[in-house]
Design a protein around this motif. Structure first.
Motif, PDB file in Angstrom:
ATOM      1  N   GLY A   1       0.775  -1.078  -0.207  1.00  0.00           N
ATOM      2  CA  GLY A   1      -0.022   0.088  -0.105  1.00  0.00           C
ATOM      3  C   GLY A   1       0.844   1.432  -0.046  1.00  0.00           C
ATOM      4  O   GLY A   1       0.288   2.451   0.013  1.00  0.00           O
ATOM      5  N   SER A   2       2.354   1.118  -0.038  1.00  0.00           N
ATOM      6  CA  SER A   2       2.797   2.317  -0.106  1.00  0.00           C
ATOM      7  C   SER A   2       3.086   3.059  -1.348  1.00  0.00           C
ATOM      8  O   SER A   2       3.398   4.256  -1.441  1.00  0.00           O
ATOM      9  N   GLY A   3       2.738   2.444  -2.343  1.00  0.00           N
ATOM     10  CA  GLY A   3       3.043   2.975  -3.706  1.00  0.00           C
ATOM     11  C   GLY A   3       4.257   3.338  -4.168  1.00  0.00           C
ATOM     12  O   GLY A   3       4.258   4.417  -5.051  1.00  0.00           O
ATOM     13  N   ARG A   4       5.395   2.758  -3.784  1.00  0.00           N
ATOM     14  CA  ARG A   4       6.874   3.189  -3.922  1.00  0.00           C
ATOM     15  C   ARG A   4       7.276   2.758  -5.236  1.00  0.00           C
ATOM     16  O   ARG A   4       8.565   2.935  -5.541  1.00  0.00           O
ATOM     17  N   GLY A   5       6.531   1.575  -5.799  1.00  0.00           N
ATOM     18  CA  GLY A   5       6.996   1.163  -7.058  1.00  0.00           C
ATOM     19  C   GLY A   5       8.085  -0.112  -6.730  1.00  0.00           C
ATOM     20  O   GLY A   5       9.049  -0.393  -7.663  1.00  0.00           O
ATOM     21  N   VAL A   6       7.604  -0.921  -5.788  1.00  0.00           N
ATOM     22  CA  VAL A   6       8.291  -2.053  -5.468  1.00  0.00           C
ATOM     23  C   VAL A   6       7.851  -2.935  -6.716  1.00  0.00           C
ATOM     24  O   VAL A   6       6.926  -3.120  -7.385  1.00  0.00           O
ATOM     25  N   ILE A   7       8.920  -3.704  -7.404  1.00  0.00           N
ATOM     26  CA  ILE A   7       8.959  -4.696  -8.332  1.00  0.00           C
ATOM     27  C   ILE A   7       7.609  -5.621  -8.314  1.00  0.00           C
ATOM     28  O   ILE A   7       7.441  -6.000  -7.193  1.00  0.00           O
ATOM     29  N   HIS A   8       6.753  -5.491  -9.198  1.00  0.00           N
ATOM     30  CA  HIS A   8       5.655  -6.549  -9.350  1.00  0.00           C
ATOM     31  C   HIS A   8       4.500  -5.849  -8.572  1.00  0.00           C
ATOM     32  O   HIS A   8       3.386  -6.239  -8.474  1.00  0.00           O
ATOM     33  N   GLU A   9       4.535  -4.624  -8.098  1.00  0.00           N
ATOM     34  CA  GLU A   9       3.684  -4.084  -6.965  1.00  0.00           C
ATOM     35  C   GLU A   9       2.506  -3.514  -7.992  1.00  0.00           C
ATOM     36  O   GLU A   9       2.534  -2.951  -9.060  1.00  0.00           O
ATOM     37  N   THR A  10       1.143  -3.726  -7.434  1.00  0.00           N
ATOM     38  CA  THR A  10      -0.264  -3.260  -8.159  1.00  0.00           C
ATOM     39  C   THR A  10      -1.199  -2.522  -7.000  1.00  0.00           C
ATOM     40  O   THR A  10      -0.967  -3.096  -5.907  1.00  0.00           O
ATOM     41  N   ARG A  11      -1.948  -1.744  -7.457  1.00  0.00           N
ATOM     42  CA  ARG A  11      -2.786  -1.107  -6.521  1.00  0.00           C
ATOM     43  C   ARG A  11      -3.886  -1.977  -6.209  1.00  0.00           C
ATOM     44  O   ARG A  11      -4.526  -2.436  -7.302  1.00  0.00           O
ATOM     45  N   ASP A  12      -4.423  -2.366  -4.807  1.00  0.00           N
ATOM     46  CA  ASP A  12      -5.513  -2.985  -4.708  1.00  0.00           C
ATOM     47  C   ASP A  12      -5.600  -4.462  -5.389  1.00  0.00           C
ATOM     48  O   ASP A  12      -6.754  -4.420  -6.114  1.00  0.00           O
ATOM     49  N   GLN A  13      -4.467  -5.110  -5.055  1.00  0.00           N
ATOM     50  CA  GLN A  13      -4.758  -6.404  -5.806  1.00  0.00           C
ATOM     51  C   GLN A  13      -5.935  -7.233  -5.144  1.00  0.00           C
ATOM     52  O   GLN A  13      -6.630  -7.929  -5.894  1.00  0.00           O
ATOM     53  N   ILE A  14      -6.133  -7.192  -3.764  1.00  0.00           N
ATOM     54  CA  ILE A  14      -7.084  -7.874  -3.292  1.00  0.00           C
ATOM     55  C   ILE A  14      -8.340  -7.412  -3.627  1.00  0.00           C
ATOM     56  O   ILE A  14      -9.498  -8.283  -3.888  1.00  0.00           O
ATOM     57  N   GLY A  15      -8.510  -6.055  -3.943  1.00  0.00           N
ATOM     58  CA  GLY A  15      -9.732  -5.729  -4.597  1.00  0.00           C
ATOM     59  C   GLY A  15     -10.119  -6.341  -6.126  1.00  0.00           C
ATOM     60  O   GLY A  15     -11.460  -6.774  -6.100  1.00  0.00           O
TER      61      GLY A  15
END
Length: 541
Positions: A107-121
């Protein structure tokens, strides 16, 4: 072993659930899971995350157990979305375990590799159940709960996202339950009303959906006692073997069945959604008196009004109604048998040279063979109706209508049923969607005959455009040379370009006891007397 990392925990729970195979794509965000499964069970590395879920779906349908897919986070989980929609539509018992970035960065939105917004949603929207592993202490119960949700009626896919740091962490294994939640018994007063409806019926018809497949003996006994016509949705096929004289089958919308339905005085529907493509887009006329049985209370009366709606497991409800007797009208059984023959004769006539292929498929495969079908003209026109199904677990097809899922679903089904050959019917357009899974087929080498109907594009949509618009767009595709492609993968290949060749090609494929590609050159065979146009409403321009 009472301790281990997350992968060892997953293996422990899968073994407890009777699972010996999982499908997936390896990633930096699921390495502990994949490595543990590959060490202790069978890990099948597919080429695309959607294929992982499709294969798990096919495995679950064919085995009657739990299918498992492992994907990565972000794009990987997104790639799986379409296949999860199919599993949700079909109510398939699938556990989807996907990675997630480190828990401290969620949830930090810092651009970690493979990060996406609200995957659980996203996962919540396309799964029956979705959850996040939030700590080492809760990981085991989170996974157990997901398995219980996947297996509990109404079943469906359960997704768990698992941060990579928590996958690597050490866990303490504790005893717990995987037993699915059971439905309460049906209401006694409602059952009494249902019994009255049945007893008064003189010309009954059944409509069996996927929810009827768990009550095969009960359905057959009641249908035979009442002399009822047995119609099915595509999902309900094989609940009563389709060579039974009372089974009209997946032909409710066929013109030759209209009079029988019009004259029926009671509809008994069991576990069906009355899908649009099977009800003339909800314009199909069915008997007004309607006994509906479903595990989902919201389904009762949702599409067609229910005179009596019974919420409950089909087997339990029908067992409670097993003593009901009715005086079926003289001659009704004979009319059912005549209708059964009429719809099949009409369809055999309409498909021309493919009647021979359909008959050869049924004659050349054991009754226990899975017949998996993608969206393609042969499947939509005759494979979903005319090709007899004897056991619902052998009936695998895309319930949601999505193209391109056939091969991966068929691979999963074949690995679940290694003692009989599996047939997979696809079109060249649908196969191209996940062409990479030919590599999975070559690698895993299941006993599978892949039948490719090659017409150079999307034949179903081509026929729609020709019929409704008189012009084409997006349907004529460049098609690879499947013989050379098969050779490059060490897959045997046979070409069918003339009538009379298919039975021999299928016999060779079955004798191979491994993967085999049969290409049917649709452009070389005689055209069908009537082109197939799907029953999808298109407004007049």
């Amino acid at each position: 072993m009472n301790h281990g990392h997350g992968g060892e925990l997953l293996v422990r729970l899968l073994s407890e659930a009777g699972v010996d195979t999982a499908f997936g794509v390896v990633s930096v965000h699921n390495l502990p899971l994949v490595e543990a499964v590959a060490q202790h069970l069978r890990f099948v590395p597919v080429r695309h995350e959607a294929a992982a879920v499709n294969a798990a779906d096919g495995f679950a349908r064919a085995s009657g157990g739990l299918g498992v897919a492992i994907t990565s986070t972000g794009t990987g989980a997104g790639n799986a979305a379409g296949a999860l929609v199919e599993a949700l539509t079909a109510g398939s018992r699938v556990l989807h375990v996907t990675g997630q970035i480190d828990s401290e960065f969620l949830g930090s939105g810092r651009g970690v590799i493979h990060e996406t917004r609200d995957q659980i949603g996203m996962l919540t929207a396309i799964s029956k159940h979705a959850a996040t592993v939030t700590s080492v202490e809760t990981a085991e119960e989170t996974l157990r709960a997901a398995i219980r949700h996947a297996l509990s009626v109404p079943s469906g896919p359960a997704s768990v996202e698992w941060p990579i740091d928590l996958q690597y962490s050490r866990h303490e294994f504790r005893p717990g339950s995987l037993e699915p939640t059971l439905l309460p018994p049906p209401d006694a007063a409602v059952l009494a009303e249902a019994a009255e409806l049945l007893a008064a019926a003189r010309r009954p018809v059944f409509w069996l959906g996927g929810g009827a497949t768990g009550a095969r003996d009960e359905v057959r006994a009641l249908a035979e006692r009442l002399g009822a016509a047995v119609f099915t949705s595509n999902s309900g096929r094989g609940t009563v073997p389709e060579n039974h004289e009372l089974v009209v089958g997946n032909f409710a919308a066929h013109e030759s069945a209209a009079q029988l339905l019009a004259d029926a005085d009671l509809l008994v529907s069991i576990g069906t959604h009355f899908r649009s493509n099977e009800t003339k887009h909800y314009h199909l006329k069915l008997p007004e008196r309607h006994l509906q049985i479903d595990v989902d209370a919201e389904a009762l009366g949702r599409v067609y009004p229910a005179t009596v709606g019974v919420r409950g497991d089909a087997a339990a409800v029908l067992a409670a109604l097993s003593t009901v007797e009715s005086g079926t009208e003289s001659g009704w059984r004979e009319r059912v048998i005549e209708t059964r023959k009429a719809v099949r004769d009409k369809l055999n006539e309409a498909i021309g040279p493919y009647a021979e292929i359909c008959a050869a498929l049924r004659d050349g495969l054991p009754a226990e063979s899975v017949i998996a079908r993608d969206v393609t003209i042969p499947s939509s026109q005759w494979g979903n109706r005319l090709l007899d199904i004897h056991d619902p677990r052998t009936n695998v097809f895309p319930v949601g209508g999505g193209i391109g899922q056939g091969l991966a679903t068929g691979i999963g089904a074949a690995l679940a049923t290694p003692d009989a050959p599996t047939a997979v019917l696809v079109g060249d357009g649908g196969l191209a969607v996940h062409l990479g899974e030919l590599c999975t087929l070559a690698q895993e080498r299941p006993w599978l005959a892949l039948v490719v109907f090659n017409d150079g594009g999307y034949g179903v949509l081509r026929n729609m455009q020709d019929h409704h618009r008189g012009q084409r767009a997006g349907v004529d595709l460049y098609t690879p040379d499947f013989a050379r492609m098969a050779q490059s993968l060490d897959l045997p290949h046979a070409l069918v370009s003339k009538p009379g060749q298919f039975a021999d090609a299928l016999a060779k494929a079955v004798a191979q006891q491994g993967p085999f590609v049969i290409e049917v050159d649709v452009t070389a065979l005689p055209a069908t007397p009537r082109p197939f146009v799907p029953p999808v409403p298109v407004p007049e321009s």
